[in-house]
Design a protein around this motif. Structure first.
Motif, short mmCIF file in Angstrom:
data_model
loop_
_atom_site.label_atom_id
_atom_site.label_comp_id
_atom_site.label_asym_id
_atom_site.label_seq_id
_atom_site.Cartn_x
_atom_site.Cartn_y
_atom_site.Cartn_z
N LYS A 109 40.33 7.27 -116.89
CA LYS A 109 40.13 7.96 -118.11
C LYS A 109 39.31 9.24 -118.25
N GLN A 110 38.29 9.40 -117.03
CA GLN A 110 37.54 10.47 -116.69
C GLN A 110 38.29 11.72 -116.54
N PRO A 111 37.73 12.87 -117.16
CA PRO A 111 38.56 14.16 -116.89
C PRO A 111 38.10 14.56 -115.49
N TRP A 112 38.68 14.01 -114.56
CA TRP A 112 38.42 14.42 -113.27
C TRP A 112 38.85 15.80 -112.85
N ALA A 113 37.99 16.59 -112.11
CA ALA A 113 38.48 17.97 -111.53
C ALA A 113 39.47 17.93 -110.50
N LYS A 114 40.09 18.99 -110.30
CA LYS A 114 41.17 19.16 -109.31
C LYS A 114 40.66 19.79 -108.25
N ARG A 115 41.36 19.81 -107.20
CA ARG A 115 40.93 20.53 -105.77
C ARG A 115 40.78 21.87 -106.07
N PRO A 116 39.80 22.92 -105.88
CA PRO A 116 39.82 24.14 -106.09
C PRO A 116 40.43 24.85 -104.84
N LYS A 117 40.96 25.82 -104.99
CA LYS A 117 41.64 26.53 -103.53
C LYS A 117 40.57 27.05 -102.64
N ASN A 118 41.10 26.91 -101.73
CA ASN A 118 39.92 27.30 -100.16
C ASN A 118 38.61 26.65 -100.37
N ALA A 119 38.39 25.53 -101.18
CA ALA A 119 37.49 24.74 -101.01
C ALA A 119 36.95 24.41 -99.45
N ILE A 120 35.76 24.15 -99.31
CA ILE A 120 35.26 23.43 -98.01
C ILE A 120 34.93 22.12 -98.73
N VAL A 121 35.75 21.20 -98.00
CA VAL A 121 35.51 19.51 -98.30
C VAL A 121 34.55 19.06 -97.53
N LEU A 122 33.41 18.39 -98.04
CA LEU A 122 32.50 17.59 -97.21
C LEU A 122 32.98 16.43 -96.60
N PRO A 123 32.84 15.92 -95.71
CA PRO A 123 33.50 14.69 -95.23
C PRO A 123 32.74 13.30 -95.60
N GLY A 124 33.16 12.24 -95.32
CA GLY A 124 32.75 10.77 -95.78
C GLY A 124 31.51 10.76 -94.75
N PRO A 125 31.25 9.26 -94.89
CA PRO A 125 30.09 8.86 -93.92
C PRO A 125 29.96 9.10 -92.44
N SER A 126 31.29 9.58 -91.86
CA SER A 126 31.18 10.06 -90.46
C SER A 126 32.32 11.40 -90.47
N ASP A 127 32.62 11.91 -89.45
CA ASP A 127 33.28 13.19 -89.38
C ASP A 127 34.78 13.12 -89.75
N HIS A 128 35.44 12.16 -89.82
CA HIS A 128 36.84 12.12 -89.91
C HIS A 128 37.03 11.34 -91.14
#
Length: 317
Positions: A292-311
């Motif tokens: 129900k939260q107003p979650w944001a959509k993925r911006p264009k050309n964004a750098i996505v930070l990885p999870g607890p490891s690299d993949h």
């Protein structure tokens, strides 16, 4: 091995506590039982499992070869019993159970505030227990071991259980008032701040890794002016003039929101809900609340930070 219909989960727990504490005396103190009674439980378990489980040392105890071979199964058995109890409780009635949520401290201070508030109002008979982990990999390990009904964090790595995408959150930079870039408008290119002294996070705070990755992608290693373990403190320290700080946008204190600047390209992380196996009824109900939260959509050309490891994990529910 002595014939028995079952192994006592209570005795398994006692044995594991002895191993964790390194001595029978310390374990008895932690369990609030007498040392002779604890030793008696241990001997009964050893009879059931077919041999000594602990080796006495000059200073404490350690598992025997037999004990080491059984440790994993013992921990799995206790975790399974805890999951069974939680699932049975939540299946009986959502209004009389306990919602156990594993998450990061930075999300408790921001993203989870409103969902937890709504849950408390709508499920008045349900208590909430938060399991907060400063590092994502510690959270993932705990959830894999059976902790909590549901986890809310950045996407886990190589996860075999169900994962629900919630949305994206941008990181913003807060600049000291006297910084030359503070008078500019619009997004900031992170590499332009390479020569600054930064407000950074202690290694025990998982955000330290995310900041290091974001700066590495911009081509530099941030030089510390100060280290803090608190995300909102980082924002306030930046505003006080100690140096720029990279902060998840939802963690910026309201009075500092005008000083927060987006990045070009945007730096984001993906927030998800996940569990070890199938979602229990109480976990599924909480995920409905989260959505129900107003979650944001993925911006264009964004750098996505990885999870607890690299993949990232390959599959999503």
């Amino acid at each position: 091995m002595e014939s028995s219909a079952f192994v006592s989960l209570r005795q398994l727990r006692f044995w594991l506590v002895i191993i964790e504490e390194g001595s029978v005396t310390a374990a008895a103190r932690r369990l609030s039982i007498s040392q002779p009674a604890l030793s008696q439980h241990l001997r009964a378990l050893e009879r059931q499992l077919g041999g000594p489980l602990l080796e006495r040392l000059p200073r404490g105890v350690q598992p025997t070869p037999l004990g080491r071979s059984l440790l994993g199964d013992a921990r799995d058995a206790l975790a399974a019993a805890q999951r069974l109890e939680r699932h049975a409780r939540s299946a009986q009635a959502l209004e009389t159970g306990v919602l156990e949520v594993a998450t990061l401290p930075s999300l408790v201070d921001s993203t989870l505030l409103e969902p937890l508030r709504r849950w408390h109002l709508e499920h008045t008979g349900t208590s909430i227990r938060l399991h907060e982990f400063p590092l994502g990999r510690l959270l993932d390990d705990a959830v894999a071991g059976g902790t909590a009904d549901v986890a809310v964090s950045n996407r886990p790595n190589r996860w075999s259980g169900p994962v629900v995408h919630l949305g994206w959150e941008q990181f913003v930079v807060l600049l000291p008032p006297g910084d030359p870039a503070a008078s500019q408008s619009g997004p900031i290119v992170l590499s332009e701040l390479a020569e600054r002294d930064w407000v950074l996070y202690e290694p025990a705070n998982g955000l330290a890794d995310f900041v290091a990755i974001a700066c590495a992608k911009a081509g530099f290693v941030p030089r510390p002016a100060l280290l803090t373990s608190q995300v909102q403190a980082a924002a306030r320290l930046a505003a006080a003039g100690l140096g720029p700080a990279l902060v998840p946008s939802h963690n910026v204190p309201p009075e500092l929101s005008s000083a927060a600047r987006p990045l070009d390209p945007p730096v984001i992380w993906e927030l998800t809900a996940f569990a070890r196996t199938t979602f229990s009824p109480i976990a599924a109900a909480f995920i409905t609340q989260l959505r129900k939260q107003p979650w944001a959509k993925r911006p264009k050309n964004a750098i996505v930070l990885p999870g607890p490891s690299d993949h990232h994990m390959d599959s999503v529910m």
